[in-house]
Design a protein around this motif. Sequence first.
Motif, PDB file in Angstrom:
ATOM      1  N   ARG A  29       0.815  -1.215   0.000  1.00  0.00           N
ATOM      2  CA  ARG A  29       0.000   0.000   0.000  1.00  0.00           C
ATOM      3  C   ARG A  29       0.854   1.272   0.000  1.00  0.00           C
ATOM      4  O   ARG A  29       0.509   2.244  -0.675  1.00  0.00           O
ATOM      5  CB  ARG A  29      -0.971  -0.003   1.185  1.00  0.00           C
ATOM      6  CG  ARG A  29      -1.980   1.125   1.100  1.00  0.00           C
ATOM      7  CD  ARG A  29      -2.741   1.340   2.402  1.00  0.00           C
ATOM      8  NE  ARG A  29      -3.756   0.336   2.649  1.00  0.00           N
ATOM      9  CZ  ARG A  29      -4.582   0.393   3.704  1.00  0.00           C
ATOM     10  NH1 ARG A  29      -4.505   1.390   4.561  1.00  0.00           N
ATOM     11  NH2 ARG A  29      -5.477  -0.554   3.894  1.00  0.00           N
ATOM     12  N   PRO A  30       1.979   1.319   0.739  1.00  0.00           N
ATOM     13  CA  PRO A  30       2.803   2.543   0.716  1.00  0.00           C
ATOM     14  C   PRO A  30       3.267   2.915  -0.693  1.00  0.00           C
ATOM     15  O   PRO A  30       3.366   4.105  -1.020  1.00  0.00           O
ATOM     16  CB  PRO A  30       3.991   2.185   1.624  1.00  0.00           C
ATOM     17  CG  PRO A  30       3.438   1.157   2.563  1.00  0.00           C
ATOM     18  CD  PRO A  30       2.464   0.348   1.742  1.00  0.00           C
ATOM     19  N   ASP A  31       3.557   1.934  -1.533  1.00  0.00           N
ATOM     20  CA  ASP A  31       3.979   2.233  -2.911  1.00  0.00           C
ATOM     21  C   ASP A  31       2.833   2.860  -3.713  1.00  0.00           C
ATOM     22  O   ASP A  31       3.047   3.753  -4.538  1.00  0.00           O
ATOM     23  CB  ASP A  31       4.460   0.961  -3.623  1.00  0.00           C
ATOM     24  CG  ASP A  31       5.755   0.425  -3.033  1.00  0.00           C
ATOM     25  OD1 ASP A  31       6.342   1.113  -2.178  1.00  0.00           O
ATOM     26  OD2 ASP A  31       6.175  -0.679  -3.419  1.00  0.00           O
ATOM     27  N   TYR A  32       1.644   2.354  -3.483  1.00  0.00           N
ATOM     28  CA  TYR A  32       0.457   2.931  -4.150  1.00  0.00           C
ATOM     29  C   TYR A  32       0.273   4.383  -3.730  1.00  0.00           C
ATOM     30  O   TYR A  32       0.022   5.269  -4.555  1.00  0.00           O
ATOM     31  CB  TYR A  32      -0.768   2.078  -3.801  1.00  0.00           C
ATOM     32  CG  TYR A  32      -2.118   2.771  -3.925  1.00  0.00           C
ATOM     33  CD1 TYR A  32      -2.643   3.143  -5.168  1.00  0.00           C
ATOM     34  CD2 TYR A  32      -2.894   3.028  -2.787  1.00  0.00           C
ATOM     35  CE1 TYR A  32      -3.891   3.755  -5.271  1.00  0.00           C
ATOM     36  CE2 TYR A  32      -4.142   3.628  -2.884  1.00  0.00           C
ATOM     37  CZ  TYR A  32      -4.636   4.001  -4.124  1.00  0.00           C
ATOM     38  OH  TYR A  32      -5.872   4.604  -4.216  1.00  0.00           O
ATOM     39  N   ILE A  33       0.439   4.661  -2.452  1.00  0.00           N
ATOM     40  CA  ILE A  33       0.235   6.029  -1.956  1.00  0.00           C
ATOM     41  C   ILE A  33       1.293   6.974  -2.542  1.00  0.00           C
ATOM     42  O   ILE A  33       0.994   8.107  -2.917  1.00  0.00           O
ATOM     43  CB  ILE A  33       0.243   6.042  -0.410  1.00  0.00           C
ATOM     44  CG1 ILE A  33      -0.952   5.233   0.108  1.00  0.00           C
ATOM     45  CG2 ILE A  33       0.212   7.465   0.130  1.00  0.00           C
ATOM     46  CD1 ILE A  33      -0.864   4.853   1.571  1.00  0.00           C
ATOM     47  N   GLU A  34       2.511   6.473  -2.649  1.00  0.00           N
ATOM     48  CA  GLU A  34       3.568   7.285  -3.245  1.00  0.00           C
ATOM     49  C   GLU A  34       3.216   7.629  -4.707  1.00  0.00           C
ATOM     50  O   GLU A  34       3.386   8.761  -5.160  1.00  0.00           O
ATOM     51  CB  GLU A  34       4.876   6.501  -3.203  1.00  0.00           C
ATOM     52  CG  GLU A  34       6.107   7.364  -3.205  1.00  0.00           C
ATOM     53  CD  GLU A  34       7.336   6.515  -2.954  1.00  0.00           C
ATOM     54  OE1 GLU A  34       8.161   6.414  -3.869  1.00  0.00           O
ATOM     55  OE2 GLU A  34       7.420   5.916  -1.854  1.00  0.00           O
ATOM     56  N   SER A  35       2.709   6.653  -5.436  1.00  0.00           N
ATOM     57  CA  SER A  35       2.300   6.894  -6.829  1.00  0.00           C
ATOM     58  C   SER A  35       1.110   7.838  -6.907  1.00  0.00           C
ATOM     59  O   SER A  35       1.018   8.657  -7.836  1.00  0.00           O
ATOM     60  CB  SER A  35       1.909   5.572  -7.496  1.00  0.00           C
ATOM     61  OG  SER A  35       3.035   4.758  -7.641  1.00  0.00           O
ATOM     62  N   PHE A  36       0.211   7.712  -5.951  1.00  0.00           N
ATOM     63  CA  PHE A  36      -0.998   8.549  -5.899  1.00  0.00           C
ATOM     64  C   PHE A  36      -0.642  10.031  -6.005  1.00  0.00           C
ATOM     65  O   PHE A  36      -1.275  10.787  -6.743  1.00  0.00           O
ATOM     66  CB  PHE A  36      -1.718   8.222  -4.578  1.00  0.00           C
ATOM     67  CG  PHE A  36      -2.817   9.151  -4.164  1.00  0.00           C
ATOM     68  CD1 PHE A  36      -4.105   9.015  -4.685  1.00  0.00           C
ATOM     69  CD2 PHE A  36      -2.593  10.147  -3.212  1.00  0.00           C
ATOM     70  CE1 PHE A  36      -5.133   9.857  -4.279  1.00  0.00           C
ATOM     71  CE2 PHE A  36      -3.617  10.996  -2.805  1.00  0.00           C
ATOM     72  CZ  PHE A  36      -4.888  10.855  -3.338  1.00  0.00           C
ATOM     73  N   TRP A  37       0.422  10.434  -5.303  1.00  0.00           N
ATOM     74  CA  TRP A  37       0.802  11.859  -5.321  1.00  0.00           C
ATOM     75  C   TRP A  37       1.208  12.343  -6.695  1.00  0.00           C
ATOM     76  O   TRP A  37       1.062  13.510  -7.036  1.00  0.00           O
ATOM     77  CB  TRP A  37       1.941  12.134  -4.325  1.00  0.00           C
ATOM     78  CG  TRP A  37       1.516  11.963  -2.901  1.00  0.00           C
ATOM     79  CD1 TRP A  37       2.019  11.070  -1.991  1.00  0.00           C
ATOM     80  CD2 TRP A  37       0.492  12.698  -2.203  1.00  0.00           C
ATOM     81  NE1 TRP A  37       1.365  11.193  -0.787  1.00  0.00           N
ATOM     82  CE2 TRP A  37       0.437  12.181  -0.887  1.00  0.00           C
ATOM     83  CE3 TRP A  37      -0.380  13.730  -2.561  1.00  0.00           C
ATOM     84  CZ2 TRP A  37      -0.459  12.675   0.075  1.00  0.00           C
ATOM     85  CZ3 TRP A  37      -1.272  14.217  -1.610  1.00  0.00           C
ATOM     86  CH2 TRP A  37      -1.296  13.681  -0.311  1.00  0.00           C
ATOM     87  N   LYS A  38       1.742  11.448  -7.527  1.00  0.00           N
ATOM     88  CA  LYS A  38       2.200  11.856  -8.860  1.00  0.00           C
ATOM     89  C   LYS A  38       1.032  12.132  -9.792  1.00  0.00           C
ATOM     90  O   LYS A  38       1.216  12.625 -10.901  1.00  0.00           O
ATOM     91  CB  LYS A  38       3.080  10.764  -9.461  1.00  0.00           C
ATOM     92  CG  LYS A  38       4.345  10.537  -8.648  1.00  0.00           C
ATOM     93  CD  LYS A  38       5.208   9.458  -9.275  1.00  0.00           C
ATOM     94  CE  LYS A  38       6.414   9.168  -8.387  1.00  0.00           C
ATOM     95  NZ  LYS A  38       6.773   7.753  -8.385  1.00  0.00           N
TER      96      LYS A  38
END
Lengths: 192, 198
Positions: A172-181
């Motif tokens: 999930r942390p990787d998804y959240i990081e991508s979300f910001w982009k």
Amino acid sequence: MIFELPKLPYAYDALEPMISKRTLEFHHDKHHAAYVNNLNNLIKGTIFEKADLETIIKESEGGIFNNGAQVWNHTFYFEQFGKDKFDLLKNGAFSDAIYRDYGSLDIFKDKFSTAAKSLFGSGWTWLVKKPNGALEIIQTSNAANPLRDGLKPILTCDVWEHAYYIDYQNRRPDYIESFWKLIDWNIIAARY
Amino acid sequence: MTFELPKLDYAYDALEPYIDARTMEIHYTKHHAAYTNNLNNAIKGTELETKSIDEILKNISKQTMVIRNNGGGFYNHNLFWDIMSPKGGGEPKGDLLQAIQRDFGSFEKLKELFNAAATTRFGSGWAWLINQNGKLIVNSTPNQDNPLMDIAEIKGIPILALDVWEHAYYLKYQNRRIEYIDAFWNVVNWEKVAKRFL
Ligand SMILES: [Fe+2]
Ligand SMILES: [Fe+2]
């Protein structure tokens, strides 16, 4: 009223590689569509048959609430993605509020990410505007929506596993990081 | 004590085609392992280190949400792996079947009730068959709660469990939770379920 599934405001592959075409196809065409269908079926013959979505979110319970709120939440979620840069907003009211309440955009993003990572189970992380104008980060479970508590949603992250499992599985942390982009800050600022 | 991730009795691909190898591997080595680690970290240096997982869950109202979520996640997945088998499926026998017929009317009726509990659990959670002082009950709980917990609405000893978190089925079934639930009956190890009923 009869609710309709809003079209995705961009192509299914527009958010690649952060969110895949396959995820968007399921997320929009299956999950979001099912909430719309369920809602239309459930309100038939009830006091909510002619109600608008906000009224349903504020006043209903159980299946009608769950499906109504999920219709609203997903429309709000899908609408906020684009490619704009926060820098363009330097002089806006939203940008001022972020600096006033968090000190910087990065600090805000960190706090929001922490909330999104730590939400246990299915749900949503929100940036909301309180009646006094202050910004706040909140987590809600399952379908719950801040409108019900008199808060104005500004930004949301879907952390149901279906939002990221095809692309990120347990990460999930990787998804959240991508979300910001993917956030179109012009849309977020306009909501504020 | 330090809780250990239990060994699986079967290979990751053993439950194919009902549960795919990739899901099994991620579910066990990532999700279940994380619950186990988080639980161990949360109880380190506390009085809970000397308690069994059953004891911890039975008094969960006195613990933090971290222990409730991860203690539940540790226990629930232990049970879930244990009551499945590549040689599973078919129907329960003996005393368990009699109790099912007594409390639900028939095995088919139990499946119907259990499927409904698993389908209608909104968000993440589990469907259960519970032994409550000899009486069998079907229900569901949110997130990683379970019927052993003192906060559970319906308490009892879980003898059959189905994980309906999306991570349990999304890679193979995506939004089609109902297909996953149907597939589950092909891998239920009724001998293990019957043992837990005794
Ligand atoms: Fe979603
Ligand atoms: Fe699980």
